[in-house]
Design a protein around this motif. Sequence first.
Motif, PDB file in Angstrom:
ATOM      1  N   LEU B  61      31.618  44.137  37.471  1.00 38.87           N
ATOM      2  CA  LEU B  61      30.876  42.870  37.505  1.00 38.87           C
ATOM      3  C   LEU B  61      31.004  42.224  38.883  1.00 38.87           C
ATOM      4  N   LEU B  80      21.532  32.749  41.025  1.00 39.56           N
ATOM      5  CA  LEU B  80      22.713  32.034  40.544  1.00 39.56           C
ATOM      6  C   LEU B  80      22.488  30.536  40.328  1.00 39.56           C
ATOM      7  N   TYR B  84      22.577  28.548  36.496  1.00 39.54           N
ATOM      8  CA  TYR B  84      23.854  27.863  36.687  1.00 39.54           C
ATOM      9  C   TYR B  84      24.676  27.798  35.405  1.00 39.54           C
ATOM     10  N   ILE B  87      25.797  31.214  33.808  1.00 32.08           N
ATOM     11  CA  ILE B  87      26.783  31.893  34.669  1.00 32.08           C
ATOM     12  C   ILE B  87      28.153  31.234  34.512  1.00 32.08           C
ATOM     13  N   ILE B  88      28.179  29.897  34.554  1.00 30.09           N
ATOM     14  CA  ILE B  88      29.460  29.192  34.393  1.00 30.09           C
ATOM     15  C   ILE B  88      30.049  29.503  33.013  1.00 30.09           C
ATOM     16  N   MET B  90      29.611  32.146  31.250  1.00 29.27           N
ATOM     17  CA  MET B  90      30.121  33.520  31.283  1.00 29.27           C
ATOM     18  C   MET B  90      31.497  33.561  31.946  1.00 29.27           C
ATOM     19  N   LEU B  91      31.641  32.875  33.086  1.00 30.78           N
ATOM     20  CA  LEU B  91      32.910  32.887  33.816  1.00 30.78           C
ATOM     21  C   LEU B  91      34.035  32.296  32.973  1.00 30.78           C
ATOM     22  N   ILE B  92      33.732  31.169  32.315  1.00 30.73           N
ATOM     23  CA  ILE B  92      34.748  30.531  31.464  1.00 30.73           C
ATOM     24  C   ILE B  92      35.125  31.481  30.319  1.00 30.73           C
ATOM     25  N   LEU B  94      34.970  34.728  30.316  1.00 33.90           N
ATOM     26  CA  LEU B  94      35.757  35.842  30.845  1.00 33.90           C
ATOM     27  C   LEU B  94      37.199  35.428  31.138  1.00 33.90           C
ATOM     28  N   ILE B  95      37.388  34.159  31.519  1.00 34.43           N
ATOM     29  CA  ILE B  95      38.760  33.668  31.739  1.00 34.43           C
ATOM     30  C   ILE B  95      39.537  33.738  30.430  1.00 34.43           C
ATOM     31  N   PHE B  96      38.968  33.174  29.369  1.00 33.41           N
ATOM     32  CA  PHE B  96      39.679  33.143  28.086  1.00 33.41           C
ATOM     33  C   PHE B  96      39.907  34.551  27.542  1.00 33.41           C
TER      34      PHE B  96
END
Lengths: 469, 334
Positions: B61, B80, B84, B87-88, B90-92, B94-96
């Motif tokens: 990724l 991006l 917005y 994408i945000i 998705m990032l959050i 992926l963190i969890f």
Amino acid sequence: MTELPLAIDLARMQFAFTVSFHIVFPAFSIGLASYLAVLEALWLKTGRQVYIDLFQYWVKIFALAFGMGVVSGIVMSYQFGTNWSVFSDKTGPVLGPLMGYEVLSAFFLEAGFLGVMLFGMNKVGKGLHFLATLMVAAGTLFSAFWILSVNSWMQTPAGYGINEMGQFIPVNWVEIIFNPSFPYRLVHMVLAAYLTTAFVVGGVGAYHLLRDRSNQAARVMFSMAMWMAAIVAPVQIVAGDLHGLNTLEHQPAKVAAMEGHFETQRGAPLILFGLPDMEAEETRYAIEIPRLGSMILTHDWNGEVKGLKEWPPEERPNATLVFWSFRVMVGIGFAMMALGAWSLWLRLRKSLYDAKGTYLAAMIMGPSGFIAVLAGWITTEVGRQPYTVYGLLKTLDSASPLDAPAVAVSLAVFAGVYFVVFGAGVFYILRLMGKSPDSGESGLDAGVPSRAAGGIAVYADTNQSQPAE
Amino acid sequence: MGIDLAFIWAGLIAVAILAYVILDGFDLGIGILFPFLKGVRHRDQAMNTVAPVWDGNETWLVLGGGGLFAVFPLAYAIILPALYAPIIAMLIGLIFRGVAFEFRWRTNRWKTTWDMSFFLGSLTASFAQGVTLGALIQGIEVSGRAYAGGWWDWLTPFSLMCGVALVVGYGLLGATWLIMKTDGTLNSRAYHLSWFLAAGMALVMGIVSIWTPFLDPKFMQRWFSAPSIYYVSVVPVITFALFVALVLSLNAKRDGRPFLISLALFLISYIGLGISMYPFMIPPSITIWQAAAPDESLRFLLTGTVVLLPVIVIYTAYSYWVFRGKTRSGEGYH
């Protein structure tokens, strides 16, 4: 100092927040990966149990820190596009390939061999396992190489042209990668990562020695950490000084802010402490040593040192912040050197393992490397303002077509998530550090569910609880 | 010119994104299936099948994002900001999902919490990726060299449908991966789940495939007019054949085969998507060539990629080989 639109200020805050959280983990894992490689090499060479115990002890902490580095890093790789799309469009042709190389040479290497390093002890032979550990360590260093090249190019751009679309285009890759500030910044940051890790290892060792001064593993880690401090801290101060002189050559406004100089003068003083006031254009309450500023910066008691008034107000970095972040970093650097020197003195007197006061000092200094790293990055990044690409692209002109509420919401979400998630992670790391390293330390070992090392696996369906160690 | 570097790079980025979808797809899928796995033992076992490889999977990724920034900076700079919110999200997510791999072993009291974090993180990330894909297919408004639409343009029934579709698809990859990598009661459970997910996959693929041509006359033309119809019509035929094969392999309890067929289903969907979008990087206005960085950038990164990518594939394959075979209950990788 110009007022930026709210949306851009929020985007800057978001970048500062996410990158500050992120850098803590790589700084630690760069140092720790190398330390693990050293431990495993010593174990293979001497066969001493204590080295493999220490390896297994720290590898669990590494797994946690590395995992948090990965997830916070992915946020960074997408943030350039979401909040800084103009910057991305303009610098992509130059900086993109460098980041591409970071992914190809560093991230895949780390990720590919991490599994073998963490879980593979009994699946592959000792030699292959050691190779995996070395590859992970090499990956962290490659990563530092590329990302610092990117940051250095933003500070001291070189080897580029500009096309009709206003994009920076590559002209000479060697000049781009090895731009003027890159060698200094790379050395300074890698040494910082090594020192940061040394002080964490030393602090943990000291904590266990305070509880039991005969603890063999704690003695070994404390001693190794103090050697690092004694040798690397002075080297780092020299490297930092050279980096500063390089900054003076390419970014004199940044140095003026670091020194709190508003007036250009010959025989400038060294201002130890004070409060740079951007509005009044003076550093108030200054405590200074006459002429020393010129001596340090120009190696001449009467050398001319440029002050911030050389630049129009809208092109000055914020000296209030930079002046102090710089002093925090330097102060910690000298404290590290002092502790390293003191440990040498203790070794001479053969009392390194009988020094409660020193243990306490080392414990307090444990997290100091992180503070120094953050302070250093604040110095260099805030000192680059008002530009993203120094002298060429203003921060004001770099952002996406942003909507303040959207950026505010995402900033709030990131802040909440980071504190909860990384707070938990740091708590787990501290808990692992609180346990004494035992002989026969299980890394991630057979017989327990993988990753249960250091935790306790309870199977609800059998009510059978297995202690993990 | 000689060689068309932009075209080569479009192919490489497409491969990187496909590699990501396929590899991270099954471990996100395992997260999506977490609530349907009964008991701690099954969950531990399921997680252990991907623990050594998830990090490498997610690196694709970063390569997709980083590659886009390097070789199609304009696309990166437009897509991006346009997407917005997803994408945000998705990032959050992926963190969890990512930290759960490490955290859930370190605590008893909070283990259930991190299981939940693993599930919700995987679900959010997968759904957001589907929405992102859907929003890209339906087109992004551009003026000059920047995104010109609003904050909510991505939010349409079609993009939400794509989000659901990807969640189902990843779920199928996860379930068939578990069939391959586990034994005992978890293996039976995975078979049971795979039946439902295979049916779901047929449904969502059908809906998205029928819906897509109606979004843009260009898509319609590509799929339903001569001469292209002669060769694109193989796509639905192959898809149908794959579903038949999937049903047969689930019925015959062929442990490895359902996973491979599910991968093939993803591949064919991806090819179908490529057929719709080519030659656009950002429908309906920006082509591959308009989005590309100068040749000098493309050439420089290509030089290293030609060397490094095969090496990466080799040691990634080696890593999968080290951890090959079934993961037994209560036995970790060590």
